[in-house]
Design an enzyme around this catalytic site. Structure first.
Site, PDB file in Angstrom:
ATOM      1  N   GLU A  21      25.427  24.679  75.946  1.00 22.71           N
ATOM      2  CA  GLU A  21      26.048  23.855  76.785  1.00 22.71           C
ATOM      3  C   GLU A  21      27.065  25.001  77.731  1.00 22.71           C
ATOM      4  O   GLU A  21      28.226  24.274  78.153  1.00 22.71           O
ATOM      5  CB  GLU A  21      26.919  22.761  76.336  1.00 22.71           C
ATOM      6  CG  GLU A  21      25.974  21.860  75.367  1.00 22.71           C
ATOM      7  CD  GLU A  21      26.903  21.114  74.509  1.00 22.71           C
ATOM      8  OE1 GLU A  21      27.563  20.068  74.893  1.00 22.71           O
ATOM      9  OE2 GLU A  21      26.782  21.251  73.294  1.00 22.71           O
ATOM     10  N   SER A 145      25.593  16.948  73.584  1.00 22.91           N
ATOM     11  CA  SER A 145      24.947  16.827  74.961  1.00 22.91           C
ATOM     12  C   SER A 145      23.512  16.493  74.764  1.00 22.91           C
ATOM     13  O   SER A 145      22.853  16.637  75.751  1.00 22.91           O
ATOM     14  CB  SER A 145      25.250  17.712  75.861  1.00 22.91           C
ATOM     15  OG  SER A 145      26.555  18.195  76.156  1.00 22.91           O
ATOM     16  N   TYR A 211      25.086  14.772  83.050  1.00 23.50           N
ATOM     17  CA  TYR A 211      25.665  15.679  83.667  1.00 23.50           C
ATOM     18  C   TYR A 211      24.658  15.748  85.222  1.00 23.50           C
ATOM     19  O   TYR A 211      25.327  16.213  85.992  1.00 23.50           O
ATOM     20  CB  TYR A 211      25.435  16.887  83.053  1.00 23.50           C
ATOM     21  CG  TYR A 211      26.507  16.825  81.795  1.00 23.50           C
ATOM     22  CD1 TYR A 211      27.733  16.570  81.890  1.00 23.50           C
ATOM     23  CD2 TYR A 211      25.711  16.958  80.529  1.00 23.50           C
ATOM     24  CE1 TYR A 211      28.380  16.585  80.593  1.00 23.50           C
ATOM     25  CE2 TYR A 211      26.636  16.996  79.342  1.00 23.50           C
ATOM     26  CZ  TYR A 211      27.903  16.933  79.657  1.00 23.50           C
ATOM     27  OH  TYR A 211      28.754  16.499  78.519  1.00 23.50           O
ATOM     28  N   ARG A 250      36.155  12.329  71.047  1.00 23.05           N
ATOM     29  CA  ARG A 250      35.345  11.254  71.622  1.00 23.05           C
ATOM     30  C   ARG A 250      34.387  10.801  70.490  1.00 23.05           C
ATOM     31  O   ARG A 250      33.786  11.514  69.660  1.00 23.05           O
ATOM     32  CB  ARG A 250      34.580  11.653  72.694  1.00 23.05           C
ATOM     33  CG  ARG A 250      34.051  10.445  73.629  1.00 23.05           C
ATOM     34  CD  ARG A 250      33.035  10.780  74.749  1.00 23.05           C
ATOM     35  NE  ARG A 250      31.727  11.207  73.803  1.00 23.05           N
ATOM     36  CZ  ARG A 250      31.302  12.313  73.823  1.00 23.05           C
ATOM     37  NH1 ARG A 250      31.691  13.261  74.918  1.00 23.05           N
ATOM     38  NH2 ARG A 250      30.045  12.636  73.415  1.00 23.05           N
ATOM     39  N   ASP A 252      31.234   8.381  69.345  1.00 18.18           N
ATOM     40  CA  ASP A 252      30.012   7.630  69.996  1.00 18.18           C
ATOM     41  C   ASP A 252      29.480   6.623  68.934  1.00 18.18           C
ATOM     42  O   ASP A 252      29.250   6.839  67.845  1.00 18.18           O
ATOM     43  CB  ASP A 252      28.812   8.711  70.441  1.00 18.18           C
ATOM     44  CG  ASP A 252      29.373   9.296  71.468  1.00 18.18           C
ATOM     45  OD1 ASP A 252      30.438   9.029  72.167  1.00 18.18           O
ATOM     46  OD2 ASP A 252      28.961  10.297  71.378  1.00 18.18           O
ATOM     47  N   GLU A 264      28.380  10.068  66.015  1.00 22.57           N
ATOM     48  CA  GLU A 264      29.045  11.229  66.022  1.00 22.57           C
ATOM     49  C   GLU A 264      30.429  11.300  66.730  1.00 22.57           C
ATOM     50  O   GLU A 264      30.724  10.375  67.379  1.00 22.57           O
ATOM     51  CB  GLU A 264      28.155  12.340  66.812  1.00 22.57           C
ATOM     52  CG  GLU A 264      27.880  12.220  68.154  1.00 22.57           C
ATOM     53  CD  GLU A 264      27.044  13.077  68.700  1.00 22.57           C
ATOM     54  OE1 GLU A 264      27.472  14.216  69.163  1.00 22.57           O
ATOM     55  OE2 GLU A 264      25.780  13.139  68.610  1.00 22.57           O
ATOM     56  N   ASN A 266      33.115  13.931  68.911  1.00 21.46           N
ATOM     57  CA  ASN A 266      33.117  15.293  69.526  1.00 21.46           C
ATOM     58  C   ASN A 266      34.660  15.908  69.662  1.00 21.46           C
ATOM     59  O   ASN A 266      35.423  15.160  69.982  1.00 21.46           O
ATOM     60  CB  ASN A 266      32.498  14.763  70.941  1.00 21.46           C
ATOM     61  CG  ASN A 266      32.031  16.253  71.910  1.00 21.46           C
ATOM     62  OD1 ASN A 266      33.233  17.025  71.692  1.00 21.46           O
ATOM     63  ND2 ASN A 266      31.151  16.285  72.498  1.00 21.46           N
ATOM     64  N   GLY A 270      33.685  16.762  76.973  1.00 19.61           N
ATOM     65  CA  GLY A 270      33.298  17.330  78.259  1.00 19.61           C
ATOM     66  C   GLY A 270      34.615  16.715  79.211  1.00 19.61           C
ATOM     67  O   GLY A 270      35.194  15.585  78.893  1.00 19.61           O
TER      68      GLY A 270
END
Length: 333
Positions: A21, A145, A211, A250, A252, A264, A266, A270
């Site tokens: 990433e 990602s 993205y 973050r 999910d 998961e 994070n 991002g």
């Protein structure tokens, strides 16, 4: 009187790294650096790195470090080890929480132990069958990602996914495919941000959908079944607290008729113009320059607390030495 640049706290924004990433990290980091400059509260230096040693980092002047790297090295513990050894305050989670967050199997075990619903999963071991009913997804345990995610419905799908991925990633997992609405919750300083629903124009919310394409819809504060928002907010806070994250994260989920399923967490989300934590913060009234400045100031505040702790320890040590010196020794007149 306005402050001169020389009198402002110096923040070093790190981006890049050796992980898959890298390009997203550079986009995130450049945007963070611009936002910090726009805030007018910092003197900002930005560095694009590959891997970084303690000695190399020590040569980079800064009062606080803002790492915006994604992937196993940049957000999965190794960089955080370097930051800890450096000793200056930095934005984001510490090494242990970073490793658990990056390790999807470990984070799922934490959540299952906390009573949070999460899809069944198995670690994929080379040459061994996968003891999990199809359909499932195979994905790297330590990448983000949607890098390397494969949907497996047939035995042929499984065979091809393993052939594609086993030579590229040291650890893989198979996770039961739970269908439903894709949700994410940002956490800023222990408080949850507005829920965002992700509605991709394609069947799977992959790297390009995240993205590159602009067809994905992001619905902030979507309409939800009764109790669903409370369930997800609670589960997000449990993940953040139990894993030990710091500053920002973050989480999910998939939401279906059974409720919310944790996927998961994070530990360094991002920060691009497509990214979800900035979108949620904006909806909550926190502009992006304010978000970035807030995170940097929170980390900078830890430096003051570290100094206070060191001073307190020094005072206590001096008092102990004085007390020992004043205590009559056995046998003294």
């Amino acid at each position: 009187m306005s402050e001169t640049v020389e009198s402002l706290p110096r923040v070093l924004v790190l981006m890049g790294g050796p992980d898959a990433e890298r390009e997203i990290s550079i986009r995130s980091g450049s945007r963070v650096a611009s936002a910090l400059r726009e805030s007018g509260r910092f003197a900002v230096e930005e560095r694009t790195i590959d891997r970084l040693t303690v000695e190399e980092l020590a040569a980079m002047p800064a009062d606080v470090i803002f790492p915006v790297l994604h992937g196993p090295w940049g957000e999965g513990g190794p960089l955080q080890d370097v930051l800890e050894a450096d000793g200056r305050p930095y934005v984001g989670s510490r090494p242990r929480a970073s490793r658990i967050s990056m390790d999807k199997m470990a984070s799922k075990l934490f959540m299952r132990a906390a009573g949070v619903r999460t899809p069944p999963a198995r670690e994929v071991r080379q040459g061994q069958p996968i003891d999990l009913a199809r359909p499932f997804v195979i994905k790297p345990i330590e990448d983000g990602s949607s890098v390397g995610v494969r949907h497996c419905v047939t035995p042929e799908d499984v065979e091809k996914a393993r052939a594609d991925l086993e030579g590229q990633h040291p650890r893989l997992m198979a996770e039961s495919l739970i269908t439903g609405r894709e949700m994410t919750i940002g956490i800023l300083e222990r408080e949850t941000l507005p829920i965002i629903e992700i509605v991709p124009a394609v069947r799977f919310y992959d790297y390009e959908a995240k993205y590159e394409r602009n067809a994905t819809q992001y619905i902030v504060d979507p309409e939800l079944p009764p109790g669903a928002a409370d369930e997800m907010n609670h589960a997000a806070r449990v993940a953040y607290e139990r894993i030990g994250c710091r500053d920002v994260a973050r989480v999910d989920f998939i939401l279906n008729e059974d409720g919310a399923w944790f996927l998961e967490i994070n530990a360094m989300p991002g920060m691009t113009d497509h990214s979800l934590v900035p979108k949620a913060a904006q909806h909550a009234g926190i502009a992006f320059p304010d978000l970035c400045a807030r995170l940097a100031m929170r980390a900078l505040g830890r430096r003051s607390r570290m100094r206070q702790q060191r001073n307190s320890m020094a005072v206590a040590a001096a008092a102990a030495v004085s007390a020992a010196a004043a205590t009559p020794q056995e046998g003294s007149p």
